[in-house]
Design a protein around this motif. Sequence first.
Motif, PDB file in Angstrom:
ATOM      1  N   LEU A  71       7.902  23.401   8.182  1.00  0.00           N
ATOM      2  CA  LEU A  71       6.854  22.847   7.336  1.00  0.00           C
ATOM      3  C   LEU A  71       6.874  23.406   5.919  1.00  0.00           C
ATOM      4  N   GLY A  72       7.694  24.432   5.709  1.00  0.00           N
ATOM      5  CA  GLY A  72       7.776  25.031   4.388  1.00  0.00           C
ATOM      6  C   GLY A  72       6.607  25.940   4.069  1.00  0.00           C
ATOM      7  N   VAL A  73       6.006  26.489   5.121  1.00  0.00           N
ATOM      8  CA  VAL A  73       4.864  27.380   4.957  1.00  0.00           C
ATOM      9  C   VAL A  73       5.365  28.816   4.941  1.00  0.00           C
ATOM     10  N   GLU A  83       2.510  13.503   5.199  1.00  0.00           N
ATOM     11  CA  GLU A  83       2.220  13.883   6.578  1.00  0.00           C
ATOM     12  C   GLU A  83       3.242  13.296   7.540  1.00  0.00           C
ATOM     13  N   VAL A  84       3.645  12.070   7.304  1.00  0.00           N
ATOM     14  CA  VAL A  84       4.651  11.438   8.153  1.00  0.00           C
ATOM     15  C   VAL A  84       5.973  12.187   8.046  1.00  0.00           C
ATOM     16  N   GLU A  85       6.332  12.600   6.829  1.00  0.00           N
ATOM     17  CA  GLU A  85       7.577  13.352   6.647  1.00  0.00           C
ATOM     18  C   GLU A  85       7.521  14.685   7.377  1.00  0.00           C
ATOM     19  N   THR A  90       5.654  15.486   9.973  1.00  0.00           N
ATOM     20  CA  THR A  90       5.664  15.213  11.408  1.00  0.00           C
ATOM     21  C   THR A  90       7.067  14.857  11.874  1.00  0.00           C
ATOM     22  N   THR A  91       7.760  14.045  11.102  1.00  0.00           N
ATOM     23  CA  THR A  91       9.134  13.666  11.437  1.00  0.00           C
ATOM     24  C   THR A  91      10.039  14.894  11.484  1.00  0.00           C
ATOM     25  N   ASN A  92       9.879  15.779  10.500  1.00  0.00           N
ATOM     26  CA  ASN A  92      10.690  16.998  10.480  1.00  0.00           C
ATOM     27  C   ASN A  92      10.421  17.858  11.714  1.00  0.00           C
ATOM     28  N   LEU A  93       9.161  17.950  12.136  1.00  0.00           N
ATOM     29  CA  LEU A  93       8.832  18.713  13.341  1.00  0.00           C
ATOM     30  C   LEU A  93       9.431  18.077  14.590  1.00  0.00           C
ATOM     31  N   ILE A  94       9.363  16.764  14.677  1.00  0.00           N
ATOM     32  CA  ILE A  94       9.925  16.056  15.832  1.00  0.00           C
ATOM     33  C   ILE A  94      11.424  16.296  15.923  1.00  0.00           C
ATOM     34  N   ILE A  95      12.107  16.211  14.796  1.00  0.00           N
ATOM     35  CA  ILE A  95      13.552  16.427  14.775  1.00  0.00           C
ATOM     36  C   ILE A  95      13.881  17.861  15.177  1.00  0.00           C
ATOM     37  N   ALA A  96      13.166  18.833  14.605  1.00  0.00           N
ATOM     38  CA  ALA A  96      13.419  20.242  14.934  1.00  0.00           C
ATOM     39  C   ALA A  96      13.160  20.502  16.410  1.00  0.00           C
ATOM     40  N   ALA A  97      12.092  19.948  16.952  1.00  0.00           N
ATOM     41  CA  ALA A  97      11.765  20.159  18.361  1.00  0.00           C
ATOM     42  C   ALA A  97      12.803  19.508  19.270  1.00  0.00           C
ATOM     43  N   LEU A 117       0.848  -1.182   0.000  1.00  0.00           N
ATOM     44  CA  LEU A 117       0.000   0.000   0.000  1.00  0.00           C
ATOM     45  C   LEU A 117       0.883   1.230   0.000  1.00  0.00           C
ATOM     46  N   GLU A 118       0.485   2.244  -0.729  1.00  0.00           N
ATOM     47  CA  GLU A 118       1.209   3.498  -0.696  1.00  0.00           C
ATOM     48  C   GLU A 118       0.200   4.625  -0.752  1.00  0.00           C
ATOM     49  N   ASP A 119       0.209   5.418   0.268  1.00  0.00           N
ATOM     50  CA  ASP A 119      -0.673   6.570   0.351  1.00  0.00           C
ATOM     51  C   ASP A 119       0.225   7.801   0.341  1.00  0.00           C
ATOM     52  N   VAL A 120       0.271   8.492  -0.774  1.00  0.00           N
ATOM     53  CA  VAL A 120       1.178   9.622  -0.956  1.00  0.00           C
ATOM     54  C   VAL A 120       0.906  10.702   0.081  1.00  0.00           C
ATOM     55  N   ASP A 121      -0.358  10.983   0.351  1.00  0.00           N
ATOM     56  CA  ASP A 121      -0.696  12.008   1.340  1.00  0.00           C
ATOM     57  C   ASP A 121      -0.209  11.610   2.729  1.00  0.00           C
ATOM     58  N   LEU A 122      -0.409  10.356   3.084  1.00  0.00           N
ATOM     59  CA  LEU A 122       0.037   9.880   4.394  1.00  0.00           C
ATOM     60  C   LEU A 122       1.553   9.955   4.512  1.00  0.00           C
ATOM     61  N   LEU A 123       2.258   9.562   3.457  1.00  0.00           N
ATOM     62  CA  LEU A 123       3.716   9.641   3.484  1.00  0.00           C
ATOM     63  C   LEU A 123       4.186  11.079   3.659  1.00  0.00           C
TER      64      LEU A 123
END
Length: 55
Positions: free
Chosen positions: A44-46, A17-19, A21-28, A9-15
């Motif tokens: 988040l690139g916003v 979101e995981v990326e 979230t991972t970036n936020l966890i690392i930054a925090a 299974l591959e859900d591009v949107d989920l992948l």
Amino acid sequence: MYDQFDVTLEDVDLLGEVELTTNLIIAASESEEHLSAAEIDAVLGVEPVQDDPDT
């Protein structure tokens, strides 16, 4: 032999979101203080919202 549990299974949107979230966890985890809204936006690139001087 067919394995009913071997499902790819591959859900591009989920992948994505995981990326994010991972970036936020690392930054925090690398920060000694809470992340500011601007720092979170950067991770988040916003682009920051700019107030419209006409409103």
